[in-house]
Scaffold this motif. Sequence first.
Motif, short mmCIF file in Angstrom:
data_model
loop_
_atom_site.label_atom_id
_atom_site.label_comp_id
_atom_site.label_asym_id
_atom_site.label_seq_id
_atom_site.Cartn_x
_atom_site.Cartn_y
_atom_site.Cartn_z
N LYS A 74 0.84 -1.20 0.00
CA LYS A 74 0.00 0.00 0.00
C LYS A 74 0.88 1.24 0.00
CE LYS A 74 -4.07 -1.92 0.32
NZ LYS A 74 -5.12 -1.79 -0.64
N GLU A 75 0.35 2.33 -0.51
CA GLU A 75 1.09 3.59 -0.56
C GLU A 75 1.55 4.00 0.84
OE1 GLU A 75 0.41 8.23 -1.80
OE2 GLU A 75 -0.93 6.72 -2.61
N GLY A 76 2.81 4.28 0.95
CA GLY A 76 3.39 4.72 2.21
C GLY A 76 3.89 3.60 3.10
N ALA A 77 3.46 2.37 2.84
CA ALA A 77 3.89 1.24 3.67
C ALA A 77 5.35 0.93 3.41
CB ALA A 77 3.04 0.01 3.40
N PRO A 78 6.11 0.67 4.47
CA PRO A 78 7.52 0.32 4.25
C PRO A 78 7.65 -1.05 3.59
CG PRO A 78 6.96 0.23 6.59
CD PRO A 78 5.74 0.70 5.86
N GLU A 79 8.81 -1.27 3.04
CA GLU A 79 9.09 -2.57 2.45
C GLU A 79 9.14 -3.64 3.55
OE1 GLU A 79 9.59 -3.46 -0.85
OE2 GLU A 79 8.89 -1.43 -1.27
N VAL A 80 8.71 -4.83 3.20
CA VAL A 80 8.80 -5.96 4.13
C VAL A 80 10.25 -6.43 4.15
CG1 VAL A 80 8.02 -8.32 4.55
CG2 VAL A 80 6.42 -6.63 3.64
N PRO A 81 10.82 -6.64 5.33
CA PRO A 81 12.21 -7.11 5.39
C PRO A 81 12.39 -8.39 4.59
CG PRO A 81 11.42 -6.52 7.57
CD PRO A 81 10.24 -6.48 6.65
N GLN A 82 13.52 -8.50 3.89
CA GLN A 82 13.77 -9.66 3.03
C GLN A 82 13.65 -10.98 3.78
OE1 GLN A 82 14.10 -10.03 -0.21
NE2 GLN A 82 13.79 -7.85 -0.53
N ALA A 83 14.08 -11.01 5.03
CA ALA A 83 14.02 -12.25 5.81
C ALA A 83 12.59 -12.73 5.99
CB ALA A 83 14.68 -12.04 7.17
N TYR A 84 11.64 -11.82 5.91
CA TYR A 84 10.24 -12.18 6.14
C TYR A 84 9.41 -12.14 4.87
CZ TYR A 84 11.60 -11.41 10.95
OH TYR A 84 12.25 -11.46 12.14
N ALA A 85 9.98 -11.71 3.78
CA ALA A 85 9.22 -11.54 2.55
C ALA A 85 8.45 -12.79 2.12
CB ALA A 85 10.13 -11.05 1.43
N PRO A 86 9.06 -14.00 2.14
CA PRO A 86 8.28 -15.16 1.72
C PRO A 86 7.06 -15.42 2.62
CG PRO A 86 10.61 -15.67 1.72
CD PRO A 86 10.44 -14.33 2.39
N SER A 87 7.21 -15.30 3.93
CA SER A 87 6.07 -15.55 4.82
C SER A 87 5.04 -14.44 4.68
CB SER A 87 6.52 -15.69 6.28
OG SER A 87 7.14 -14.51 6.72
N ALA A 88 5.47 -13.22 4.45
CA ALA A 88 4.54 -12.12 4.25
C ALA A 88 3.76 -12.32 2.96
CB ALA A 88 5.28 -10.78 4.23
N GLN A 89 4.45 -12.78 1.91
CA GLN A 89 3.79 -13.04 0.64
C GLN A 89 2.74 -14.14 0.78
OE1 GLN A 89 3.90 -11.33 -2.15
NE2 GLN A 89 2.38 -12.68 -3.08
N ALA A 90 3.06 -15.18 1.54
CA ALA A 90 2.12 -16.27 1.77
C ALA A 90 0.89 -15.76 2.53
CB ALA A 90 2.79 -17.40 2.54
N ALA A 91 1.10 -14.89 3.49
CA ALA A 91 -0.01 -14.32 4.25
C ALA A 91 -0.91 -13.49 3.35
CB ALA A 91 0.51 -13.48 5.41
N THR A 92 -0.31 -12.72 2.44
CA THR A 92 -1.08 -11.91 1.51
C THR A 92 -1.91 -12.80 0.61
OG1 THR A 92 0.65 -10.24 1.54
CG2 THR A 92 -0.93 -10.14 -0.26
N GLU A 93 -1.33 -13.88 0.12
CA GLU A 93 -2.06 -14.81 -0.74
C GLU A 93 -3.21 -15.47 0.00
OE1 GLU A 93 1.03 -17.33 -2.20
OE2 GLU A 93 1.87 -15.75 -3.48
N THR A 94 -3.00 -15.79 1.28
CA THR A 94 -4.06 -16.39 2.08
C THR A 94 -5.21 -15.41 2.24
OG1 THR A 94 -2.46 -17.72 3.30
CG2 THR A 94 -4.61 -17.41 4.33
N VAL A 95 -4.90 -14.16 2.55
CA VAL A 95 -5.94 -13.14 2.70
C VAL A 95 -6.69 -12.96 1.39
CG1 VAL A 95 -6.35 -10.69 3.10
CG2 VAL A 95 -4.83 -11.95 4.62
N ALA A 96 -5.95 -12.91 0.27
CA ALA A 96 -6.56 -12.71 -1.03
C ALA A 96 -7.48 -13.87 -1.40
CB ALA A 96 -5.48 -12.52 -2.10
N SER A 97 -7.09 -15.09 -1.05
CA SER A 97 -7.91 -16.25 -1.40
C SER A 97 -9.17 -16.36 -0.56
CB SER A 97 -7.10 -17.54 -1.28
OG SER A 97 -6.79 -17.80 0.08
N GLU A 98 -9.17 -15.69 0.62
CA GLU A 98 -10.33 -15.72 1.49
C GLU A 98 -11.38 -14.70 1.07
OE1 GLU A 98 -8.74 -15.11 5.38
OE2 GLU A 98 -7.87 -17.11 5.48
N VAL A 99 -10.98 -13.76 0.21
CA VAL A 99 -11.91 -12.69 -0.20
C VAL A 99 -12.78 -13.13 -1.31
CG1 VAL A 99 -12.03 -10.38 -1.19
CG2 VAL A 99 -10.34 -10.92 0.53
#
Length: 99
Positions: A74-99
Amino acid sequence: MDLKKFITPLSKAERELFASQCETTKGHLQNVMYGIKPCATNLAVLIERESGGKVRRWELRSDWFRHWPELIGKEGAPEVPQAYAPSAQAATETVASEV
């Protein structure tokens, strides 16, 4: 804007009112502001809302992407740290699939 920059110019009465609107105390806000206590997720949301978006929840929690994955990218949101990027991406996909 960080919490300290938002709260510092407020009068004592305005600080008390802001704390009340955030369902906490002025003392607890000060503890959060100085890093003595962590900011709970629900308090971060209330601070963001009651500050009119001037203080963003991702400024209050370095692990914001774990709690609000819908804010990743989202606009203004900081970048997700690289160490967490894969888990953050998975969480985003889970949220998107629930919508």
